[in-house]
Design a protein around this motif. Structure first.
Motif, PDB file in Angstrom:
ATOM      1  N   SER A 100       1.027  -3.323  -3.725  1.00  0.00           N
ATOM      2  CA  SER A 100       0.811  -2.741  -2.387  1.00  0.00           C
ATOM      3  C   SER A 100       1.805  -3.173  -1.262  1.00  0.00           C
ATOM      4  O   SER A 100       1.577  -2.758  -0.143  1.00  0.00           O
ATOM      5  CB  SER A 100      -0.818  -2.662  -1.999  1.00  0.00           C
TER       6      SER A 100
ATOM      7  N   PHE B  14       3.002   0.960  -4.665  1.00  0.00           N
ATOM      8  CA  PHE B  14       3.426   1.482  -3.586  1.00  0.00           C
ATOM      9  C   PHE B  14       4.910   1.847  -3.672  1.00  0.00           C
ATOM     10  O   PHE B  14       5.857   0.808  -3.539  1.00  0.00           O
ATOM     11  CB  PHE B  14       2.997   0.710  -2.321  1.00  0.00           C
TER      12      PHE B  14
ATOM     13  N   ASP C  84      -2.929  -6.577  -7.005  1.00  0.00           N
ATOM     14  CA  ASP C  84      -3.010  -5.486  -6.434  1.00  0.00           C
ATOM     15  C   ASP C  84      -2.314  -5.269  -5.128  1.00  0.00           C
ATOM     16  O   ASP C  84      -1.739  -4.446  -4.422  1.00  0.00           O
ATOM     17  CB  ASP C  84      -4.727  -4.941  -6.274  1.00  0.00           C
TER      18      ASP C  84
ATOM     19  N   ARG D 180      -2.589  -0.687   1.383  1.00  0.00           N
ATOM     20  CA  ARG D 180      -1.345  -0.228   2.042  1.00  0.00           C
ATOM     21  C   ARG D 180      -1.269   0.029   3.540  1.00  0.00           C
ATOM     22  O   ARG D 180      -0.116   0.427   4.137  1.00  0.00           O
ATOM     23  CB  ARG D 180      -1.007   1.086   1.360  1.00  0.00           C
TER      24      ARG D 180
ATOM     25  N   SER E 136      -6.772   0.855  -2.529  1.00  0.00           N
ATOM     26  CA  SER E 136      -5.505   0.979  -2.528  1.00  0.00           C
ATOM     27  C   SER E 136      -4.895   1.367  -1.138  1.00  0.00           C
ATOM     28  O   SER E 136      -3.939   0.989  -0.407  1.00  0.00           O
ATOM     29  CB  SER E 136      -5.158   1.993  -3.548  1.00  0.00           C
TER      30      SER E 136
ATOM     31  N   ASP F  31       7.601   2.889   0.011  1.00  0.00           N
ATOM     32  CA  ASP F  31       6.913   2.053   1.313  1.00  0.00           C
ATOM     33  C   ASP F  31       8.325   1.993   2.119  1.00  0.00           C
ATOM     34  O   ASP F  31       8.954   0.817   2.142  1.00  0.00           O
ATOM     35  CB  ASP F  31       6.492   0.799   0.830  1.00  0.00           C
TER      36      ASP F  31
END
Length: 427
Positions: A317, A229, A313, A293, A289, A232
């Motif tokens: 994220s 990400f 992961d 997020r 994903s 963000d």
């Protein structure tokens, strides 16, 4: 008046310089004695720690990249000029690809990093064995049935025959040799022959203590399979994530992973909890994903072993990990404090109906936001890249290998003088 100010400033400056020279933070010798040489072997003041010197064995491609490009019959060792890219469509195979990125880092060594490849083994502090044991299992042996596993077995046999002829393996008994083995079934036929070596693993879930342990081995992150990400930057990160707790993955697992089935029952019925059974297809990875997020917390229960790729992961994220695993070991923990950006529950706590959700709902927004910022500041340590970059995951792994070397040297020296089996092991 002006003269007094100047004199006061000069007095304070001289006082600071005198104190700096006294405690050793300022070395004035090079300025007044430019020809003065430091004692032999003495490091320069504040000199950076030198990179780890690693010799990499030149193995035929069938031991490594030949499993990526199976159409090529070339046997010459791979070079930086013909290093293949990791296939973008290999899905979950990527999570166990640490071996690929570590080998690539030695082919493409840049300045200022933690490792340098040496061509003379006499100069090496450690020896890297570029056998893709996890990919070998996934390629040749994932059914765990003969005759499909014969190629995986033969590669291990051939490799050990080669290593045992090496003077450098014989000199240390393999103790200074580094083997990435992040799949729990990697090197499964001859793994007991690597008990003394430095193994790069993701956890110790399936190995007896005498085979793999924190004293000699390095804990690695899984290679994350969701995209990082990178943009963000919401005005209110807490409110921008509408789901309280997110999980998407397999719910039927072995050993400690049985907790996933129990959690599915306990977490059912909450409007702000997403707990979904799923398999890792390309489409489902993208959905995971997106879910991470948009969630404040991401659940990381134990899988077949105490850890899983899901944790990393979540980190990339920027979703606060909620770790439910009583026996998990975490990478880089001598440098990174996971309590600054993760929440931990024991199995007992997590399986108490309502307890975990109640704690997460009461979690202060200010504390969550600070953890989110911490995640963003450390997530680069979990990136596997080619070409590699300073302070990325592979750079961190080589630093961890360096930390193991004093123990390796102690073990080698003791082994040379012991006349009977090591009595300490029986304590």
């Amino acid at each position: 008046m002006y003269g007094k100010v100047v004199l006061s400033f000069i007095f304070v400056l001289l006082l600071v310089l005198s104190y700096s020279i006294f405690i050793g933070t300022l070395d004035i010798r090079p300025y007044f004695f430019p020809r003065l040489k430091l004692p032999s072997g003495a490091p320069a003041p504040c000199a950076p720690d030198p990179p780890l010197r690693v010799f990499m064995y030149d193995l035929p491609r069938r031991f490594n990249v030949g499993m990526i490009d199976r159409r090529s019959a070339a046997e010459m060792p791979v070079t930086v000029e013909d290093w293949p890219a990791w296939p973008v469509n290999w899905g979950l195979k990527k999570q166990h690809s640490v071996e690929y990125w570590m080998m690539g880092s030695l082919l493409n060594v840049g300045g200022g990093r933690e490792v340098v490849r040496v061509s003379d083994p006499e100069l090496a502090q450690a020896f890297f064995v570029p056998f893709f044991s996890s990919l070998s299992f996934n390629t040749h042996g994932h059914t765990m049935k003969d005759p499909a596993t014969q190629i995986d077995r033969q590669l291990q046999v051939d490799l050990m025959e080669l290593l045992k002829k090496s003077n450098y393996w014989q000199r240390s008994g393999g103790r200074d040799h580094v083997f990435p083995m992040t799949h729990p079934n990697a090197f499964r036929f001859l793994r007991d022959q690597l008990n003394e070596s430095i193994q790069v693993v993701v956890d110790f879930g399936r190995y007896p203590r005498g085979m793999s342990n924190l004293n000699k081995d390095v804990v690695s992150p899984y290679v994350h399979v969701v995209d990082s990400f990178t943009d963000d930057e919401p005005q209110d990160p807490y409110e921008s994530r509408s789901t309280l707790l997110f999980f998407r993955g397999r719910t039927y697992r072995k050993d400690e992973g049985i907790v996933r089935v129990k959690l599915a029952k306990i977490l059912a019925g909450y409007d702000d909890v997403h707990y979904e059974r799923s398999v890792a297809t390309e489409e489902n990875i993208k959905a995971s994903s997106k879910g991470m997020r948009s969630s404040k917390f991401c659940l990381h229960p134990a899988g077949d072993t105490p850890s899983s790729c899901r944790l990393f992961d979540a980190i990339v994220s920027h979703c606060i990990p909620v770790i439910v695993s009583d026996q998990i070991e975490l990478p880089f923990e001598d440098e990174i404090d996971y309590s600054q950006f993760s929440v931990f529950f024991s199995f007992k706590e997590a399986l108490q109906p309502g307890y975990m959700i109640d704690q997460l709902r009461k979690f202060p927004k200010e504390k969550w936001t600070e953890m989110w910022r911490q995640l963003k500041s450390i997530s680069h340590h979990y990136e596997f890249r080619y070409p590699p970059k300073r302070e990325d995951a592979v750079d961190m792994l080589w630093r961890q290998v360096k930390h193991k070397l004093p123990g390796v040297k102690l073990s080698v020296h003791r082994n040379r003088r012991l006349k009977i089996p090591d009595w300490w092991q029986g304590r």
